[in-house]
Design a protein around this motif. Structure first.
Motif, short mmCIF file in Angstrom:
data_model
loop_
_atom_site.label_atom_id
_atom_site.label_comp_id
_atom_site.label_asym_id
_atom_site.label_seq_id
_atom_site.Cartn_x
_atom_site.Cartn_y
_atom_site.Cartn_z
N ASP A 170 37.78 35.55 53.30
CA ASP A 170 38.52 36.76 52.96
C ASP A 170 38.74 36.88 51.45
O ASP A 170 38.58 37.97 50.89
CB ASP A 170 39.87 36.75 53.69
CG ASP A 170 40.65 38.02 53.47
OD1 ASP A 170 40.09 39.10 53.73
OD2 ASP A 170 41.81 37.92 53.02
N THR A 171 39.07 35.82 50.77
CA THR A 171 39.27 35.89 49.32
C THR A 171 37.96 36.17 48.59
O THR A 171 37.93 36.89 47.61
CB THR A 171 39.89 34.58 48.79
OG1 THR A 171 39.12 33.47 49.22
CG2 THR A 171 41.32 34.42 49.26
N ARG A 172 36.83 35.61 49.08
CA ARG A 172 35.53 35.90 48.46
C ARG A 172 35.17 37.38 48.64
O ARG A 172 34.65 38.01 47.72
CB ARG A 172 34.45 35.01 49.09
CG ARG A 172 33.05 35.29 48.62
CD ARG A 172 32.90 35.25 47.11
NE ARG A 172 32.91 33.91 46.60
CZ ARG A 172 32.83 33.60 45.31
NH1 ARG A 172 32.75 34.56 44.40
NH2 ARG A 172 32.85 32.38 44.91
N HIS A 173 35.46 37.91 49.82
CA HIS A 173 35.18 39.32 50.08
C HIS A 173 36.02 40.21 49.16
O HIS A 173 35.52 41.19 48.61
CB HIS A 173 35.46 39.66 51.55
CG HIS A 173 35.28 41.10 51.90
ND1 HIS A 173 34.06 41.72 51.91
CD2 HIS A 173 36.19 42.06 52.21
CE1 HIS A 173 34.20 42.98 52.22
NE2 HIS A 173 35.50 43.22 52.42
N ARG A 174 37.29 39.87 48.97
CA ARG A 174 38.15 40.67 48.08
C ARG A 174 37.69 40.53 46.62
O ARG A 174 37.82 41.46 45.85
CB ARG A 174 39.60 40.21 48.19
CG ARG A 174 40.23 40.65 49.49
CD ARG A 174 41.66 40.18 49.57
NE ARG A 174 42.20 40.46 50.88
CZ ARG A 174 43.40 40.95 51.08
NH1 ARG A 174 44.17 41.20 50.06
NH2 ARG A 174 43.82 41.17 52.29
N TRP A 175 37.16 39.38 46.25
CA TRP A 175 36.68 39.18 44.88
C TRP A 175 35.45 40.04 44.61
O TRP A 175 35.33 40.66 43.55
CB TRP A 175 36.37 37.71 44.67
CG TRP A 175 35.84 37.40 43.29
CD1 TRP A 175 34.54 37.29 42.93
CD2 TRP A 175 36.59 37.20 42.10
NE1 TRP A 175 34.42 37.02 41.61
CE2 TRP A 175 35.69 36.95 41.06
CE3 TRP A 175 37.95 37.20 41.81
CZ2 TRP A 175 36.08 36.72 39.77
CZ3 TRP A 175 38.34 36.95 40.51
CH2 TRP A 175 37.41 36.72 39.51
N ALA A 178 36.38 44.25 44.71
CA ALA A 178 37.74 44.41 44.19
C ALA A 178 38.14 45.87 44.07
O ALA A 178 39.22 46.26 44.52
CB ALA A 178 37.86 43.71 42.84
N TYR A 179 37.27 46.73 43.46
CA TYR A 179 37.70 48.10 43.18
C TYR A 179 36.81 49.12 43.90
O TYR A 179 36.67 50.24 43.45
CB TYR A 179 37.66 48.34 41.68
CG TYR A 179 38.63 47.47 40.92
CD1 TYR A 179 39.98 47.72 41.00
CD2 TYR A 179 38.17 46.43 40.16
CE1 TYR A 179 40.88 46.92 40.32
CE2 TYR A 179 39.06 45.63 39.47
CZ TYR A 179 40.42 45.88 39.55
OH TYR A 179 41.28 45.10 38.88
N THR A 180 36.25 48.78 44.99
CA THR A 180 35.34 49.70 45.67
C THR A 180 36.06 50.57 46.67
O THR A 180 35.47 51.47 47.23
CB THR A 180 34.24 48.92 46.39
OG1 THR A 180 34.86 48.03 47.30
CG2 THR A 180 33.37 48.21 45.42
N GLY A 181 37.24 50.32 46.92
CA GLY A 181 37.90 51.16 47.91
C GLY A 181 39.37 51.28 47.61
O GLY A 181 39.87 50.88 46.58
N GLY A 182 40.06 51.90 48.51
CA GLY A 182 41.50 52.05 48.36
C GLY A 182 42.23 50.78 48.76
O GLY A 182 41.65 49.80 49.20
#
Length: 183
Positions: A170-175, A178-182
């Motif tokens: 989950d942290t890798r996915h958020r990394w 990061a700014y592709t969605g809301g």
């Protein structure tokens, strides 16, 4: 002239105490120790004093040139040899030993042993240190409390908890995103 002759022939008068002289005002303690306070009227023993169980006895003066009876007492405590290995002994605070310590008090340093973290048990013998100031430090073995073990087992068996692989994914996915969605 006769007066001067008498002064010369008069023997010197020596005032000495006999061997049976007992000084008045001594306070007698168990073990045959008599304490002579400087001001007997003002001397009072402390009431809240708790006597230590053990003494740390360290020889500070050499054994050489002492009488045989003092050497014998030092040998009983095993601090009579003139080597540095046997300079400290631990003795009980009982009247018999206190009367012997009273006789050799000019040769030794006596320190009461205190236990700030509790007295050692048979299991704590390897984790005990006696300092020069008389503190016996006991390092207790650490063990978790039963309520901590129960809380850990409850935490591990919880179904809502995320495991380490899910958290990493989950942290890798958020990394990466990061700014592709809301939010």
């Amino acid at each position: 002239m006769n007066r001067h002759l008498l002064k010369v022939l008069t023997p010197m008068t020596i005032i000495s105490r006999s061997k049976g002289f007992k000084h008045p005002g001594g306070v007698r303690y168990p073990g045959g120790i008599v304490f002579y306070p400087r001001n007997p009227e003002e001397h009072k023993d402390p009431e809240d004093y708790i006597a230590p169980k053990l003494f740390r006895v360290e020889r500070i003066k050499p054994v050489k040139n002492n009488p045989w009876w003092l050497k014998r007492i030092l040998a009983e405590f095993r601090i009579g040899e003139d080597n540095d290995r046997n300079r400290v002994a631990i003795v009980k605070n009982i009247p018999e030993i206190n009367s012997k310590l009273w006789k050799i008090k000019h040769l030794v340093k006596i320190t009461p042993i205190t236990f700030p973290y509790g007295e050692p048990t048979k299991e704590d013998v390897q984790h005990t240190v006696l300092k020069e100031n008389g503190q016996c430090l006991v390092t207790k073995t650490l063990a978790p409390a039963p309520e901590q073990i129960a809380a850990l087992e409850q935490f591990d068996s919880d179904e809502k908890k995320m495991d380490s692989t899910t958290i990493k994914r989950d942290t890798r996915h958020r990394w990466n995103n990061a700014y592709t969605g809301g939010f």
